[in-house]
Design a protein around this motif. Sequence first.
Motif, PDB file in Angstrom:
ATOM      1  N   LYS A 135      53.609  18.840  44.742  1.00  0.00           N
ATOM      2  CA  LYS A 135      52.578  18.078  45.452  1.00  0.00           C
ATOM      3  C   LYS A 135      52.303  16.705  44.844  1.00  0.00           C
ATOM      4  CE  LYS A 135      48.342  19.785  43.252  1.00  0.00           C
ATOM      5  NZ  LYS A 135      47.046  20.427  43.533  1.00  0.00           N
ATOM      6  N   ARG A 136      52.743  16.480  43.599  1.00  0.00           N
ATOM      7  CA  ARG A 136      52.551  15.176  42.979  1.00  0.00           C
ATOM      8  C   ARG A 136      53.722  14.236  43.222  1.00  0.00           C
ATOM      9  NH1 ARG A 136      49.840  18.969  40.827  1.00  0.00           N
ATOM     10  NH2 ARG A 136      47.859  18.654  39.771  1.00  0.00           N
ATOM     11  N   GLY A 137      54.618  14.632  44.109  1.00  0.00           N
ATOM     12  CA  GLY A 137      55.730  13.760  44.450  1.00  0.00           C
ATOM     13  C   GLY A 137      56.839  13.738  43.416  1.00  0.00           C
ATOM     14  N   ARG A 138      56.887  14.727  42.547  1.00  0.00           N
ATOM     15  CA  ARG A 138      57.928  14.810  41.520  1.00  0.00           C
ATOM     16  C   ARG A 138      58.694  16.118  41.658  1.00  0.00           C
ATOM     17  NH1 ARG A 138      57.817  11.629  36.864  1.00  0.00           N
ATOM     18  NH2 ARG A 138      55.966  10.345  36.582  1.00  0.00           N
ATOM     19  N   GLU A 139      59.949  16.074  41.233  1.00  0.00           N
ATOM     20  CA  GLU A 139      60.712  17.303  41.114  1.00  0.00           C
ATOM     21  C   GLU A 139      60.500  17.880  39.719  1.00  0.00           C
ATOM     22  OE1 GLU A 139      64.798  16.875  41.979  1.00  0.00           O
ATOM     23  OE2 GLU A 139      64.485  16.283  44.060  1.00  0.00           O
ATOM     24  N   ILE A 140      60.309  19.189  39.656  1.00  0.00           N
ATOM     25  CA  ILE A 140      60.151  19.863  38.369  1.00  0.00           C
ATOM     26  C   ILE A 140      61.173  20.988  38.311  1.00  0.00           C
ATOM     27  CG2 ILE A 140      58.617  21.215  36.896  1.00  0.00           C
ATOM     28  CD1 ILE A 140      56.301  19.704  37.910  1.00  0.00           C
ATOM     29  N   GLU A 141      61.964  21.016  37.270  1.00  0.00           N
ATOM     30  CA  GLU A 141      63.020  22.006  37.134  1.00  0.00           C
ATOM     31  C   GLU A 141      62.431  23.412  37.036  1.00  0.00           C
ATOM     32  OE1 GLU A 141      65.303  20.801  33.770  1.00  0.00           O
ATOM     33  OE2 GLU A 141      65.740  18.815  34.606  1.00  0.00           O
ATOM     34  N   ASP A 142      63.170  24.376  37.574  1.00  0.00           N
ATOM     35  CA  ASP A 142      62.675  25.754  37.615  1.00  0.00           C
ATOM     36  C   ASP A 142      62.329  26.286  36.223  1.00  0.00           C
ATOM     37  OD1 ASP A 142      62.911  25.867  40.339  1.00  0.00           O
ATOM     38  OD2 ASP A 142      64.877  26.814  40.333  1.00  0.00           O
ATOM     39  N   GLU A 143      63.167  25.971  35.233  1.00  0.00           N
ATOM     40  CA  GLU A 143      62.914  26.457  33.878  1.00  0.00           C
ATOM     41  C   GLU A 143      61.613  25.877  33.327  1.00  0.00           C
ATOM     42  OE1 GLU A 143      65.764  25.421  30.861  1.00  0.00           O
ATOM     43  OE2 GLU A 143      65.626  27.413  29.971  1.00  0.00           O
ATOM     44  N   ALA A 144      61.328  24.607  33.694  1.00  0.00           N
ATOM     45  CA  ALA A 144      60.084  23.977  33.255  1.00  0.00           C
ATOM     46  C   ALA A 144      58.883  24.637  33.912  1.00  0.00           C
ATOM     47  CB  ALA A 144      60.111  22.482  33.572  1.00  0.00           C
ATOM     48  N   VAL A 145      59.016  24.970  35.194  1.00  0.00           N
ATOM     49  CA  VAL A 145      57.923  25.658  35.896  1.00  0.00           C
ATOM     50  C   VAL A 145      57.666  27.018  35.270  1.00  0.00           C
ATOM     51  CG1 VAL A 145      57.188  26.642  38.095  1.00  0.00           C
ATOM     52  CG2 VAL A 145      58.333  24.420  38.043  1.00  0.00           C
ATOM     53  N   SER A 146      58.746  27.749  34.951  1.00  0.00           N
ATOM     54  CA  SER A 146      58.587  29.072  34.334  1.00  0.00           C
ATOM     55  C   SER A 146      57.853  28.968  33.001  1.00  0.00           C
ATOM     56  CB  SER A 146      59.960  29.720  34.121  1.00  0.00           C
ATOM     57  OG  SER A 146      60.591  29.960  35.350  1.00  0.00           O
ATOM     58  N   ALA A 147      58.236  27.962  32.181  1.00  0.00           N
ATOM     59  CA  ALA A 147      57.568  27.779  30.894  1.00  0.00           C
ATOM     60  C   ALA A 147      56.104  27.425  31.094  1.00  0.00           C
ATOM     61  CB  ALA A 147      58.275  26.695  30.091  1.00  0.00           C
ATOM     62  N   LEU A 148      55.832  26.595  32.092  1.00  0.00           N
ATOM     63  CA  LEU A 148      54.454  26.183  32.362  1.00  0.00           C
ATOM     64  C   LEU A 148      53.603  27.375  32.762  1.00  0.00           C
ATOM     65  CD1 LEU A 148      52.689  23.649  32.468  1.00  0.00           C
ATOM     66  CD2 LEU A 148      53.354  23.373  34.857  1.00  0.00           C
ATOM     67  N   VAL A 149      54.152  28.252  33.601  1.00  0.00           N
ATOM     68  CA  VAL A 149      53.420  29.456  34.011  1.00  0.00           C
ATOM     69  C   VAL A 149      53.184  30.361  32.806  1.00  0.00           C
ATOM     70  CG1 VAL A 149      53.563  31.564  35.389  1.00  0.00           C
ATOM     71  CG2 VAL A 149      54.199  29.369  36.402  1.00  0.00           C
ATOM     72  N   ASP A 150      54.225  30.520  31.969  1.00  0.00           N
ATOM     73  CA  ASP A 150      54.094  31.358  30.778  1.00  0.00           C
ATOM     74  C   ASP A 150      52.964  30.874  29.886  1.00  0.00           C
ATOM     75  OD1 ASP A 150      56.132  32.975  31.508  1.00  0.00           O
ATOM     76  OD2 ASP A 150      57.617  32.117  30.161  1.00  0.00           O
ATOM     77  N   TRP A 151      52.955  29.572  29.609  1.00  0.00           N
ATOM     78  CA  TRP A 151      52.070  29.027  28.583  1.00  0.00           C
ATOM     79  C   TRP A 151      50.657  28.751  29.066  1.00  0.00           C
ATOM     80  CZ3 TRP A 151      56.310  25.100  26.718  1.00  0.00           C
ATOM     81  CH2 TRP A 151      57.355  25.842  26.146  1.00  0.00           C
ATOM     82  N   THR A 152      50.449  28.849  30.404  1.00  0.00           N
ATOM     83  CA  THR A 152      49.097  28.688  30.941  1.00  0.00           C
ATOM     84  C   THR A 152      48.546  30.014  31.448  1.00  0.00           C
ATOM     85  OG1 THR A 152      50.007  28.111  33.098  1.00  0.00           O
ATOM     86  CG2 THR A 152      49.472  26.283  31.616  1.00  0.00           C
ATOM     87  N   ASP A 153      49.270  31.117  31.173  1.00  0.00           N
ATOM     88  CA  ASP A 153      48.879  32.447  31.650  1.00  0.00           C
ATOM     89  C   ASP A 153      48.793  32.506  33.172  1.00  0.00           C
ATOM     90  OD1 ASP A 153      48.698  33.369  29.039  1.00  0.00           O
ATOM     91  OD2 ASP A 153      46.601  32.752  28.859  1.00  0.00           O
ATOM     92  N   GLY A 154      49.486  31.595  33.873  1.00  0.00           N
ATOM     93  CA  GLY A 154      49.513  31.615  35.326  1.00  0.00           C
ATOM     94  C   GLY A 154      48.220  31.196  35.995  1.00  0.00           C
ATOM     95  N   ARG A 155      47.293  30.595  35.258  1.00  0.00           N
ATOM     96  CA  ARG A 155      46.000  30.191  35.840  1.00  0.00           C
ATOM     97  C   ARG A 155      46.174  28.857  36.558  1.00  0.00           C
ATOM     98  NH1 ARG A 155      42.166  31.569  30.583  1.00  0.00           N
ATOM     99  NH2 ARG A 155      42.773  33.769  30.427  1.00  0.00           N
ATOM    100  N   LEU A 156      45.862  28.857  37.864  1.00  0.00           N
ATOM    101  CA  LEU A 156      46.156  27.697  38.687  1.00  0.00           C
ATOM    102  C   LEU A 156      45.443  26.440  38.209  1.00  0.00           C
ATOM    103  CD1 LEU A 156      46.156  29.262  42.274  1.00  0.00           C
ATOM    104  CD2 LEU A 156      48.066  28.902  40.712  1.00  0.00           C
ATOM    105  N   ASN A 157      44.190  26.569  37.749  1.00  0.00           N
ATOM    106  CA  ASN A 157      43.481  25.370  37.289  1.00  0.00           C
ATOM    107  C   ASN A 157      44.131  24.785  36.046  1.00  0.00           C
ATOM    108  OD1 ASN A 157      42.634  27.588  35.771  1.00  0.00           O
ATOM    109  ND2 ASN A 157      40.650  26.666  35.298  1.00  0.00           N
ATOM    110  N   ARG A 158      44.610  25.650  35.139  1.00  0.00           N
ATOM    111  CA  ARG A 158      45.278  25.161  33.938  1.00  0.00           C
ATOM    112  C   ARG A 158      46.630  24.546  34.281  1.00  0.00           C
ATOM    113  NH1 ARG A 158      45.412  29.580  29.328  1.00  0.00           N
ATOM    114  NH2 ARG A 158      46.446  27.837  28.295  1.00  0.00           N
ATOM    115  N   ILE A 159      47.349  25.153  35.222  1.00  0.00           N
ATOM    116  CA  ILE A 159      48.628  24.585  35.652  1.00  0.00           C
ATOM    117  C   ILE A 159      48.401  23.195  36.247  1.00  0.00           C
ATOM    118  CG2 ILE A 159      50.506  24.802  37.326  1.00  0.00           C
ATOM    119  CD1 ILE A 159      50.361  27.810  36.959  1.00  0.00           C
ATOM    120  N   ALA A 160      47.367  23.072  37.086  1.00  0.00           N
ATOM    121  CA  ALA A 160      47.075  21.778  37.701  1.00  0.00           C
ATOM    122  C   ALA A 160      46.752  20.722  36.640  1.00  0.00           C
ATOM    123  CB  ALA A 160      45.910  21.913  38.683  1.00  0.00           C
ATOM    124  N   ASN A 161      45.968  21.093  35.633  1.00  0.00           N
ATOM    125  CA  ASN A 161      45.630  20.137  34.572  1.00  0.00           C
ATOM    126  C   ASN A 161      46.872  19.688  33.814  1.00  0.00           C
ATOM    127  OD1 ASN A 161      42.899  20.270  35.153  1.00  0.00           O
ATOM    128  ND2 ASN A 161      42.479  21.883  33.659  1.00  0.00           N
TER     129      ASN A 161
END
Length: 312
Positions: A135-161
């Motif tokens: 939604k921010r107009g950028r491509e994010i690699e799948d592995e990066a998304v997986s790490a982001l979900v892991d390290w934010t415990d999947g909380r949408l507000n933390r992912i957005a931040n």
Amino acid sequence: MTFAEFQKALAGGSLPPVLVFHGEEPFLAGLGVDLLKKHLLSPGSEAFDFVSLSGRETTAEAIAAHAATVPMLSEKRVTVVYEFLGLAPTQRTQLLVYVRKPVTSACVALVSFERLTGKNKFERELAIVKRMSEKRGREIEDEAVSALVDWTDGRLNRIANELDKLDCFAPAGSSIGLPEVETVVGARTSGLRDLALAIGERETGRALALLDELADGGMDEAQLVSRLYGFWIALWLARTGSGGGHRGYAGGSYDRLWSNRGELVELALGRTSREYARGVGRFYRADVDIRRGMPARPTVGLLVYELTAGTS
């Protein structure tokens, strides 16, 4: 993604941990499941690492439990849920908890033989999770998304931040990869690497202290078990010299911890194959105990102790 995009992602090893097959053509859904099994399951492992469920007869808790089971012989455990919209509305909502924070050692395929319209809460939130990285107009690699979900415990507000921070950090127009996530989100990878090294070198006290630091810093204990299991299997494969054939161990998440294969092999040779086999059993027991509701911190602490001091 289209079916062609799914095939491309499968060939490239970049599948997300949750997939949704939907549409009025059951042949394509069946073909998709067959392709998942062919690419993700080792020969002869289907009885251990694959399960097929019906949304009309199962629960969200059962789906999550099957997915969280540590794969025994394959790189990932594959869980297929046919007619997942047959889940009761409350169960769909509960399943979203797993969708927001999926297990990285599993691939869950949700199958519907009708086209999703996006009209109900479950379908809308599935779409939100899939679109957050775009939604921010950028491509994010799948592995990066997986790490982001892991390290934010999947909380949408933390992912957005964190995505806001990444958007400011990365050069304009560039895609966001794992290195950017590791730099911006925090130093958990280096801490996990230190813990893996302490386990590999049998330093019990240091390993337990590092475990406490990671857990106190917010890393989920179940995710720790999953990450350390990948490292343990990587050691085992490095010792036997068969790591090259197992994507996800030799070419997956443990590479975030170990870029120097020679160092990994040196650690691996310090143990016997029998020790590695016993260690796999200890991981399985810890995983089952956590899913049964036993306190996670002491369970993982016992696992780390056994892997260092109690494996000989």
